[in-house]
Design an enzyme around this catalytic site. Structure first.
Site, mmCIF file in Angstrom:
data_model
loop_
_atom_site.group_PDB
_atom_site.id
_atom_site.type_symbol
_atom_site.label_atom_id
_atom_site.label_comp_id
_atom_site.label_asym_id
_atom_site.label_seq_id
_atom_site.Cartn_x
_atom_site.Cartn_y
_atom_site.Cartn_z
ATOM 1 N N ASN A 1 44.715 -35.444 26.888
ATOM 2 C CA ASN A 1 43.195 -35.735 26.690
ATOM 3 C C ASN A 1 42.808 -36.781 25.615
ATOM 4 O O ASN A 1 41.706 -36.730 25.000
ATOM 5 C CB ASN A 1 42.477 -34.530 26.494
ATOM 6 C CG ASN A 1 42.838 -33.720 25.109
ATOM 7 O OD1 ASN A 1 43.215 -34.392 24.362
ATOM 8 N ND2 ASN A 1 42.503 -32.630 25.036
ATOM 9 N N ARG B 1 39.293 -33.294 16.840
ATOM 10 C CA ARG B 1 40.184 -34.271 16.443
ATOM 11 C C ARG B 1 39.804 -35.682 17.002
ATOM 12 O O ARG B 1 39.104 -36.010 18.030
ATOM 13 C CB ARG B 1 41.571 -34.124 16.934
ATOM 14 C CG ARG B 1 42.330 -32.950 16.520
ATOM 15 C CD ARG B 1 42.914 -33.268 15.089
ATOM 16 N NE ARG B 1 43.688 -32.169 14.604
ATOM 17 C CZ ARG B 1 42.980 -30.918 13.769
ATOM 18 N NH1 ARG B 1 41.741 -30.963 13.716
ATOM 19 N NH2 ARG B 1 43.810 -30.051 13.280
ATOM 20 N N ASP C 1 32.835 -35.390 12.458
ATOM 21 C CA ASP C 1 33.731 -34.744 11.302
ATOM 22 C C ASP C 1 35.050 -35.481 11.238
ATOM 23 O O ASP C 1 35.854 -34.899 10.508
ATOM 24 C CB ASP C 1 33.725 -33.278 11.572
ATOM 25 C CG ASP C 1 34.228 -32.642 10.184
ATOM 26 O OD1 ASP C 1 33.896 -33.187 9.142
ATOM 27 O OD2 ASP C 1 35.103 -31.870 10.259
ATOM 28 N N GLU D 1 41.446 -41.430 10.776
ATOM 29 C CA GLU D 1 40.941 -40.974 9.659
ATOM 30 C C GLU D 1 42.146 -41.052 8.581
ATOM 31 O O GLU D 1 41.735 -40.868 7.327
ATOM 32 C CB GLU D 1 40.350 -39.697 9.796
ATOM 33 C CG GLU D 1 41.391 -38.690 10.200
ATOM 34 C CD GLU D 1 40.816 -37.515 10.404
ATOM 35 O OE1 GLU D 1 39.751 -37.201 11.159
ATOM 36 O OE2 GLU D 1 41.311 -36.255 10.145
ATOM 37 N N HIS E 1 36.318 -34.668 7.730
ATOM 38 C CA HIS E 1 36.922 -33.551 8.305
ATOM 39 C C HIS E 1 36.668 -32.224 7.283
ATOM 40 O O HIS E 1 37.725 -31.717 6.679
ATOM 41 C CB HIS E 1 38.485 -34.067 8.108
ATOM 42 C CG HIS E 1 39.341 -33.267 9.141
ATOM 43 N ND1 HIS E 1 40.281 -33.650 10.199
ATOM 44 C CD2 HIS E 1 39.245 -31.730 9.658
ATOM 45 C CE1 HIS E 1 40.895 -32.982 10.849
ATOM 46 N NE2 HIS E 1 40.158 -31.585 10.643
HETATM 47 P P1 NAD Z 1 41.542 -22.471 20.280
HETATM 48 O O1 NAD Z 1 42.916 -22.680 20.759
HETATM 49 O O2 NAD Z 1 41.120 -21.108 20.206
HETATM 50 O O3 NAD Z 1 40.758 -23.149 21.643
HETATM 51 C C1 NAD Z 1 40.894 -24.324 22.307
HETATM 52 C C2 NAD Z 1 40.434 -24.478 23.723
HETATM 53 O O4 NAD Z 1 40.502 -25.674 24.276
HETATM 54 C C3 NAD Z 1 41.210 -23.447 24.651
HETATM 55 O O5 NAD Z 1 40.091 -22.692 25.261
HETATM 56 C C4 NAD Z 1 42.015 -24.359 25.645
HETATM 57 O O6 NAD Z 1 42.112 -23.810 26.885
HETATM 58 C C5 NAD Z 1 40.981 -25.609 25.419
HETATM 59 N N1 NAD Z 1 41.652 -26.817 25.993
HETATM 60 C C6 NAD Z 1 42.791 -27.175 25.925
HETATM 61 N N2 NAD Z 1 43.000 -28.569 26.337
HETATM 62 C C7 NAD Z 1 41.606 -28.904 26.771
HETATM 63 C C8 NAD Z 1 41.238 -30.073 27.543
HETATM 64 N N3 NAD Z 1 41.771 -31.067 27.920
HETATM 65 N N4 NAD Z 1 39.881 -29.849 27.845
HETATM 66 C C9 NAD Z 1 39.018 -29.008 27.561
HETATM 67 N N5 NAD Z 1 39.407 -27.873 26.663
HETATM 68 C C10 NAD Z 1 40.761 -27.846 26.417
HETATM 69 O O7 NAD Z 1 41.074 -23.559 19.341
HETATM 70 P P2 NAD Z 1 39.974 -23.496 18.237
HETATM 71 O O8 NAD Z 1 40.089 -22.831 16.985
HETATM 72 O O9 NAD Z 1 38.707 -23.090 18.982
HETATM 73 O O10 NAD Z 1 39.919 -24.787 17.724
HETATM 74 C C11 NAD Z 1 39.438 -25.978 18.355
HETATM 75 C C12 NAD Z 1 39.930 -27.581 18.004
HETATM 76 O O11 NAD Z 1 39.165 -27.514 16.676
HETATM 77 C C13 NAD Z 1 41.229 -27.397 17.139
HETATM 78 O O12 NAD Z 1 42.512 -27.680 18.258
HETATM 79 C C14 NAD Z 1 41.342 -28.537 16.110
HETATM 80 O O13 NAD Z 1 41.874 -29.551 16.801
HETATM 81 C C15 NAD Z 1 39.789 -28.330 15.708
HETATM 82 N N6 NAD Z 1 39.562 -28.016 14.402
HETATM 83 C C16 NAD Z 1 39.131 -28.800 13.742
HETATM 84 C C17 NAD Z 1 38.720 -28.221 12.311
HETATM 85 C C18 NAD Z 1 37.758 -29.254 11.314
HETATM 86 O O14 NAD Z 1 37.890 -29.218 10.179
HETATM 87 N N7 NAD Z 1 37.118 -30.353 11.723
HETATM 88 C C19 NAD Z 1 39.268 -26.819 11.778
HETATM 89 C C20 NAD Z 1 39.888 -26.213 12.955
HETATM 90 C C21 NAD Z 1 39.900 -26.685 14.065
#
Ligand code: NAD
Length: 343
Positions: free
Chosen positions: A207, A230, A254, A259, A291
């Site tokens: 993706n 990301r 964010d 980055e 971030h």
């Molecule tokens: P999670 O694992 O609970 O959920 C991720 C979801 O994405 C899952 O339901 C999965 O099936 C789905 N997914 C996988 N591939 C996909 C695709 N190609 N298209 C659409 N959906 C897809 O994760 P989460 O805890 O909800 O976190 C999500 C993301 O947030 C993390 O992967 C991380 O990159 C990001 N994050 C960012 C920060 C920040 O400070 N900005 C902090 C924590 C997490």
């Protein structure tokens, strides 16, 4: 037990020192990122603790293993910066799968509201005693459609927040949550119908640049794009073009594709070399935070507690429920196949 922490800031150090009040572990804090040039700093340690922009490549993994490091402990959820396929059978990797999904979901909504109600502009104006309302017209969220990409922990909380605002919520996830009542649609339908699109999926090889020129062309004119996941989920140059062409109404970022050399550092007074970032930041309808979405007191405490718990479990009996390997996302039985371990 000695832990080398890379890319640490004062707030990380404080939360880890608090979680280690009993002095169980010895900490070495480095403000530099983990790269092939800096991995030698961890000499004499048992664990390296890394964050989102550390570069855990095959070369770095080889170096760490040679130095006797036994565990890579991520103090974050995403692990796209770790070559986990290379790490398999070489070194174990643990992470913090959830520390406060609320922190990230709430930040996504904070960015959205700031952007569409022009708070970032109004704040600067009123500080200069400029009380004009020109060009501050926003729009109601009530009745608008939010398209959520990724319905995991953060995505689902963001959906609930949007519902609280009276929005219609649709979602896309290749692994839909069964019997959840979530209105799943195809990605194309989500692009076509959403007034606001928020990304909440991990970054994978498949993706990368999910948001590109062709997907932007499918979106509603004036769409608001939010990315707290990301950076590389969005092709930043395509985003910039979409903004210039007025196809994208606003962007709330964010995270940013490039980055790692910029975020978490103070470049005020410097000349920033990244023209795309500089141009994006210059746009009146782009908000960039570096971030920061995870940065709440609750999240920092949970990150520190879970990281130390992961390390403790791993060194006690070699298992840790938060271990990850490249097979985990595809084969959920991975750990059971290996006596509670990935390998
Ligand atoms: P999670 O694992 O609970 O959920 C991720 C979801 O994405 C899952 O339901 C999965 O099936 C789905 N997914 C996988 N591939 C996909 C695709 N190609 N298209 C659409 N959906 C897809 O994760 P989460 O805890 O909800 O976190 C999500 C993301 O947030 C993390 O992967 C991380 O990159 C990001 N994050 C960012 C920060 C920040 O400070 N900005 C902090 C924590 C997490």
């Amino acid at each position: 037990m000695k832990i080398a922490f890379y890319d640490t800031k004062e707030y990380d150090q404080n939360s880890f020192l608090k979680a280690n009040a009993d002095g169980r572990y010895e900490f070495c804090f480095f403000d530099t990122r983990l790269t092939k040039e800096t991995c030698r700093l961890a000499q004499g340690c048992d664990v390296v603790c890394v964050f989102v922009n550390d570069e855990v490549t095959g070369e770095v993994i080889d170096e760490l293993v040679k130095m006797g490091i036994r565990l890579i402990a991520l103090r974050c959820a995403g692990y796209n910066n770790v070559d986990i396929e290379y790490a398999y059978k070489r070194i174990h990797v643990v992470r913090v799968p959830a520390y406060s999904p609320y922190a990230v979901a709430e930040h996504a909504m904070a960015l959205l509201l700031t952007s569409i109600r022009r708070i970032h502009k109004a704040y600067i104006r009123t500080r200069d005693f400029n009380f004009s309302l020109s060009n501050l017209t926003g729009f109601d969220l009530h009745g608008k459609t939010a398209g959520v990409v990724g319905t995991g922990k953060i995505g689902r909380i963001f959906m609930d927040i949007c519902k609280g605002f009276g929005m219609n919520v649709i979602a896309y996830d290749p692994y839909p949550v069964e019997n959840s009542g979530i209105a799943y649609v195809s990605l194309d339908e989500l692009f076509e119908k959403s007034d606001v699109i928020s990304l909440h999926c991990p970054l994978t090889a498949e993706n990368r640049h999910l948001i590109n020129a062709s997907s932007i062309a499918k979106m509603k004119k004036g769409v608001v794009l939010i990315n707290t996941s990301r950076g590389a989920l969005i092709d930043a140059e395509a985003l910039l073009s979409g903004i210039k062409e007025r196809q994208i109404g606003a962007a709330c970022l964010d995270v940013y594709e490039e980055e790692s050399n910029v975020f978490f550092h103070d470049f005020s007074g410097h000349i920033v070399d990244d023209d795309v970032l500089a141009r994006l930041i210059s746009m009146p309808n782009v908000i960039v935070t570096s971030h920061q979405a995870f940065l709440t007191a609750e999240a920092l405490a949970n990150i520190a507690d879970t990281t130390l718990e992961n390390i403790e479990n791993f060194f006690r009996d070699g298992t840790c429920k938060n271990e990850i390997c490249y097979k985990c996302p595809q084969v959920n039985t991975c750990r059971q196949e290996h006596n509670e371990k990935c390998f």
